[in-house]
Write an enzyme that holds these catalytic residues in place. Structure first.
Site, short mmCIF file in Angstrom:
data_model
loop_
_atom_site.label_atom_id
_atom_site.label_comp_id
_atom_site.label_asym_id
_atom_site.label_seq_id
_atom_site.Cartn_x
_atom_site.Cartn_y
_atom_site.Cartn_z
N ALA A 145 0.26 -4.59 0.93
CA ALA A 145 -0.68 -4.58 -0.19
C ALA A 145 -0.28 -5.48 -1.34
O ALA A 145 -0.97 -5.50 -2.37
CB ALA A 145 -0.83 -3.14 -0.70
N ASN A 183 5.60 1.78 0.15
CA ASN A 183 6.10 0.69 0.98
C ASN A 183 6.29 -0.58 0.15
O ASN A 183 7.15 -1.41 0.45
CB ASN A 183 5.12 0.41 2.13
CG ASN A 183 5.24 1.42 3.25
OD1 ASN A 183 6.33 1.82 3.63
ND2 ASN A 183 4.11 1.84 3.79
N HIS A 199 -0.24 -2.34 -8.56
CA HIS A 199 1.20 -2.56 -8.48
C HIS A 199 1.52 -3.68 -9.47
O HIS A 199 1.02 -4.80 -9.33
CB HIS A 199 1.62 -2.97 -7.08
CG HIS A 199 1.17 -2.04 -6.01
ND1 HIS A 199 1.75 -0.81 -5.79
CD2 HIS A 199 0.17 -2.16 -5.10
CE1 HIS A 199 1.14 -0.22 -4.79
NE2 HIS A 199 0.18 -1.00 -4.35
#
Length: 260
Positions: free
Chosen positions: A112, A181, A211
């Site tokens: 991602a 992850n 993020h």
């Protein structure tokens, strides 16, 4: 390149159907390996042993436990392994086993986020003094089994952002295995689990999964912000992840004229 996929959920199912339908012209789907009692009606299903015998590349899309249980057998065979559940590699013994037990090769999917190549280059070139990643998701997606009832209720009823954990990346990845992850990927790119500080924030009003990665060192200062739509099938992962997997499969199949 013959491709087998472990897992047929929100990530593996999308990847398998795309490869089957020719989205990666250089790749051919040989089947999916999955643990559910009912087989997907529209995909070829193979057992794990058959996958190892016929596949050039095995793509892990089934979670950290499946990677730990099955990954070593993949690299010990003639097949390469593409890992999606990068968080499992907080286990140093597993990482070394997957990396050093060839003849099969180990490849990690970016999933991602982006910017890992630059972080790796700066860490190698001059070192990084600090690296931080802040992950924000909708609150219900961050409820964990290890939390007591009071903690779970606090998250579910939050009316604003709540910081759930701030710690070295290895600790945070272990505590939130389905949601971090990305923190593991940053630590692996940098090459130092202890240098990367990871923070997890639950936000009931977060429209996207975000993020924010910041790093600073002798080579410069860097900041990346990635905001992804959650997967409609599984809100703990981002909808872009299957397409990152397909991009990785295409790079491994083509091996020329692509970014490496």
């Amino acid at each position: 390149m013959k491709v087998a996929i472990i897992g047929c959920g929100a990530i593996g199912g999308v990847v398998a159907r795309a490869v089957r339908d020719g989205a990666v012209p250089e790749a051919e789907l040989v089947g999916v390996v999955h643990a559910e009692p009912v087989d997907p009606p529209d995909l070829p299903v193979v057992d794990f042993r058959t996958a190892l015998e016929v596949a050039d590349l095995v793509v892990e899309c089934a979670g950290q436990r499946a990677l730990a249980e099955l990954g070593p057998s993949v690299v010990e065979s003639a097949a390469d392994l593409l890992v999606v559940s990068v968080g499992a590699l907080t286990d140093d013994a597993l990482l070394h086993k997957l990396r050093d037990s060839g003849p099969g090769g180990l490849h990690l999917c970016t999933g991602a986020i982006g910017g890992l190549d630059l972080l790796a280059a700066t860490a190698r070139g001059g070192g990084l003094d600090s690296v931080r990643i802040v992950t924000t998701k909708k609150a219900p997606a961050l409820v964990q089994r290890w939390m007591d009832a009071e903690q779970q209720e606090r998250i579910r009823t939050a009316t604003g952002p709540v910081e759930l954990m701030r710690a070295p990346a290895r600790e945070v990845t272990a505590a939130f295995p389905s949601s971090t992850n990305v923190a593991a990927s940053v630590a692996l790119a940098v090459g130092d689990w202890n240098k990367v500080e990871a923070t997890v924030v639950a936000d009931p009003d977060a429209p996207l999964t975000s993020h924010v990665i910041s790093a600073e060192g002798s080579a410069g200062r860097y900041r990346f912000e990635i905001c992804n739509q959650p997967s409609p099938e599984n809100p703990t992962t981002s909808g872009v992840v299957p397409h990152a997997v397909l991009s990785a499969v295409a790079r491994l199949a083509r091996r020329t004229g692509v970014f490496a």
